[in-house]
Design a protein around this motif. Structure first.
Motif, short mmCIF file in Angstrom:
data_model
loop_
_atom_site.label_atom_id
_atom_site.label_comp_id
_atom_site.label_asym_id
_atom_site.label_seq_id
_atom_site.Cartn_x
_atom_site.Cartn_y
_atom_site.Cartn_z
N THR A 1 0.81 -1.22 0.00
CA THR A 1 0.00 0.00 0.00
C THR A 1 0.85 1.27 0.00
O THR A 1 0.30 2.37 0.07
CB THR A 1 -0.94 0.03 1.23
OG1 THR A 1 -0.15 -0.08 2.42
CG2 THR A 1 -1.94 -1.10 1.18
N ASN A 2 2.18 1.11 -0.06
CA ASN A 2 3.09 2.26 0.01
C ASN A 2 2.70 3.15 1.19
O ASN A 2 2.40 4.34 1.03
CB ASN A 2 3.07 3.07 -1.29
CG ASN A 2 4.12 4.18 -1.29
OD1 ASN A 2 5.18 4.05 -0.68
ND2 ASN A 2 3.83 5.27 -1.99
N ALA A 3 2.72 2.56 2.38
CA ALA A 3 2.24 3.23 3.58
C ALA A 3 3.04 4.51 3.86
O ALA A 3 4.19 4.66 3.45
CB ALA A 3 2.33 2.28 4.77
N GLY A 4 2.40 5.42 4.59
CA GLY A 4 3.02 6.69 4.93
C GLY A 4 3.29 6.81 6.42
O GLY A 4 4.31 6.36 6.91
N SER B 1 -4.38 14.22 -4.79
CA SER B 1 -4.66 12.79 -4.97
C SER B 1 -5.81 12.36 -4.07
O SER B 1 -5.88 12.78 -2.90
CB SER B 1 -3.42 11.96 -4.64
OG SER B 1 -3.74 10.59 -4.57
N ILE B 2 -6.66 11.48 -4.58
CA ILE B 2 -7.78 10.99 -3.78
C ILE B 2 -7.34 9.91 -2.81
O ILE B 2 -8.14 9.45 -1.98
CB ILE B 2 -8.93 10.46 -4.67
CG1 ILE B 2 -8.54 9.17 -5.38
CG2 ILE B 2 -9.38 11.52 -5.65
CD1 ILE B 2 -9.70 8.49 -6.08
N SER B 3 -6.09 9.50 -2.88
CA SER B 3 -5.55 8.56 -1.89
C SER B 3 -4.12 8.93 -1.60
O SER B 3 -3.23 8.76 -2.44
CB SER B 3 -5.62 7.11 -2.39
OG SER B 3 -5.03 6.25 -1.43
N ALA B 4 -3.87 9.43 -0.39
CA ALA B 4 -2.52 9.84 -0.03
C ALA B 4 -1.69 8.67 0.49
O ALA B 4 -0.53 8.53 0.14
CB ALA B 4 -2.58 10.94 1.02
N GLU B 5 -2.29 7.82 1.34
CA GLU B 5 -1.50 6.75 1.93
C GLU B 5 -2.26 5.45 2.18
O GLU B 5 -1.65 4.44 2.48
CB GLU B 5 -0.84 7.22 3.23
CG GLU B 5 -1.80 7.66 4.31
CD GLU B 5 -1.09 8.17 5.57
OE1 GLU B 5 0.15 8.15 5.60
OE2 GLU B 5 -1.78 8.56 6.52
N HIS B 6 -3.57 5.42 2.05
CA HIS B 6 -4.31 4.20 2.35
C HIS B 6 -4.52 3.30 1.14
O HIS B 6 -4.90 2.15 1.29
CB HIS B 6 -5.68 4.55 2.96
CG HIS B 6 -5.58 5.16 4.31
ND1 HIS B 6 -6.61 5.88 4.87
CD2 HIS B 6 -4.57 5.19 5.21
CE1 HIS B 6 -6.24 6.32 6.06
NE2 HIS B 6 -5.01 5.93 6.29
N GLY B 7 -4.34 3.83 -0.06
CA GLY B 7 -4.58 3.05 -1.26
C GLY B 7 -5.98 3.26 -1.82
O GLY B 7 -6.77 4.08 -1.32
N ILE B 8 -6.28 2.49 -2.87
CA ILE B 8 -7.57 2.59 -3.55
C ILE B 8 -8.50 1.45 -3.13
O ILE B 8 -9.67 1.66 -2.85
CB ILE B 8 -7.38 2.57 -5.08
CG1 ILE B 8 -6.56 3.79 -5.52
CG2 ILE B 8 -8.71 2.53 -5.80
CD1 ILE B 8 -7.21 5.13 -5.27
N GLY B 9 -7.95 0.22 -3.09
CA GLY B 9 -8.74 -0.93 -2.69
C GLY B 9 -10.00 -1.08 -3.52
O GLY B 9 -10.01 -0.87 -4.73
#
Length: 474
Positions: free
Chosen positions: A152-155, A427-435
């Protein structure tokens, strides 16, 4: 097109993995078929729990040959339903939790090779014993796994200084959709063999490959830190403070979080043994942390800079933690916001980013846009101002059935939030992903060029859509 797993395939998988690695018991699988937020519920033909990279590869080869879909899962702590199978019962849940070895820690090179199922907090403690630190942390560190964080390329709260997970990954081992092992763990500083596959797999949410291990970059353990809780008037003043501290303190500045008073109030109301750090309330707060070694007087440096900010009227009040316990108490307030917000009642959570200089504008303008379109709607933003990422929670009006109101208006609310974010180049997803939660919105709102590229990569690596179908890209 995927196919339901045949009885023959299930028998083969059971023979391969044994009793510890194979289960089709509904009761045993049940905790892993609902996402962390309780929003998505699925079914699975079986849960597969291989213990080695070779076993994962063998599982993938068997499933690929019979076109059975796999849903990779780590700690099941994701926020967008990215590790939950669909409701058909035809998908196989692939748990990576038994791949839980720290294969090596090279203190001299500041590198570690870690399997996908290792829990982040366990890894933190292991490298700390070697005088090192893995500089990525988040509220779910007690359950989040390395494979999930890579995928998820976590932040988290230290991105300002150290970057996201992608910046900390020096190499990846993964299983590709045909069952071949991609052995990319070597931490090469230079490698110009075309596309960077490790960065492609990092953030792919298990749609392109199953991450089985990663080579991760470490930093020296912070021998000292200085943490401050600051009262201020607005996100605009918080941004000015951020710029001043960044110019004066440089890489010592590791964290800069902003918190509205309403979030602090919710934490104090619902989280036991918490207290407000300042005597008087303020509209906004900043949580600032410096980290470094004992050769630097971090506390003195932070005190000097904040003293100047106080004299200039940039901030209203400040308290600097006197010891480690107070540092942890300040961070507990920040890390408990999501838990406290859940206790407050239903809300829509948006994990968004915009350019840092535009974040105060978004925070100021979006609640007004929401209230104009949906009278009574309330919005709260908190999080990582330093890297342009806030968690933007929208709550229903006070005098309605909140769950019902959100079920009727939630889709429109989110679309309004995300359109605003994209207007600002975000971006609509900074760190949680799209899923699965944001998949349709991504397809509707994002750049056609980006979508075409994402779909082309997926089609090239996983043409039969065997890996995590229904997530990220339609």
């Amino acid at each position: 097109m995927t196919l339901p797993p045949s009885p023959r395939l299930l028998d083969q998988l059971q023979a391969l993995l044994g009793a510890k690695g194979y289960s089709d018991d509904p009761e045993a699988m049940e905790p892993w078929l609902t996402d962390w937020r309780g929003k998505y519920h699925g079914r699975a033909a079986a849960m597969l729990s291989p213990a080695t990279t070779e076993e994962v590869a063998a599982v993938v080869r068997l499933c690929a040959a019979q076109r059975a879909a796999l849903v990779p899962q780590g700690g099941n702590s994701g926020m967008v339903g990215g590790a939950t199978p669909d409701a058909s019962g035809n998908q196989l849940l692939l748990s990576l939790r038994r791949l839980n070895r720290i294969r090596s820690i090279d203190a001299a090179a500041r590198l570690a090779v870690v399997e996908a199922g290792v829990i982040l907090e366990v890894f933190h403690n292991a490298v700390l014993e070697q005088g090192l630190r893995f500089p990525l942390t988040l509220g779910g560190k007690g359950s989040a796994t390395i494979g999930g964080l890579v995928s998820t390329n976590a932040g988290g709260t230290q991105v300002l200084r150290h970057g996201t997970m992608r910046a900390l990954v020096a190499g990846i081992e993964a299983i590709l959709p045909d069952g071949r092992i991609f052995g990319g763990l070597a931490p090469l500083k230079k490698d110009n063999r075309g596309y960077d596959l490790k960065h492609l797999l990092c953030g792919a949410e298990g749609t392109l490959g199953v991450v089985t291990a990663a080579c991760l970059r470490l930093v020296p353990a912070a021998a000292a830190r200085a943490t401050a809780w600051i009262g201020l008037e607005s996100p605009e003043t918080a941004l000015r403070l951020l710029r001043c501290l960044d110019a004066a303190l440089g890489r010592q500045l590791e964290g800069f979080e902003i918190i509205p008073h309403a979030c602090l109030t919710a934490v104090l109301r619902h989280i036991p043994q918490t207290r407000a750090p300042l005597d008087a309330p303020h509209p906004w707060y900043a949580l600032v942390e410096l980290a470094g070694d004992n050769d630097h007087d971090l506390g003195g440096a932070l005190q000097a800079q904040l003293g100047e900010a106080l004299e200039a009227g940039l901030i209203s009040d400040v308290v600097i933690a006197k010891n480690e316990a107070e540092c942890e108490a300040f961070w507990r307030l920040r890390d408990s916001i999501s838990e406290a917000e859940r206790a407050e009642g239903p809300a829509l959570q948006h994990d968004v980013s915009v350019p840092v200089d535009l974040m105060p504008r978004f925070i100021a303008e979006n609640p007004a846009r929401l209230a104009t379109a949906y009278p009574g709607a309330r919005a709260l933003s908190f999080g990582h101002l330093g890297d342009g990422n806030v968690h933007h929670h929208v709550q229903p009006p006070l005098d309605v059935d909140g769950a019902h109101w959100l079920s009727v208006h939630g889709e429109g609310l989110s679309r309004l939030v995300y359109r605003h974010v994209l207007e600002l180049g975000g971006s609509i997803s900074a760190e949680h992903g799209i899923g699965q939660m944001k998949r349709a919105l991504l397809a509707e709102l994002d750049s056609p060029a980006r979508l075409a590229a994402l779909r082309g990569v997926k089609a090239g690596l996983d043409p039969d859509r065997l890996f995590n179908p229904g997530k990220l890209i339609e």
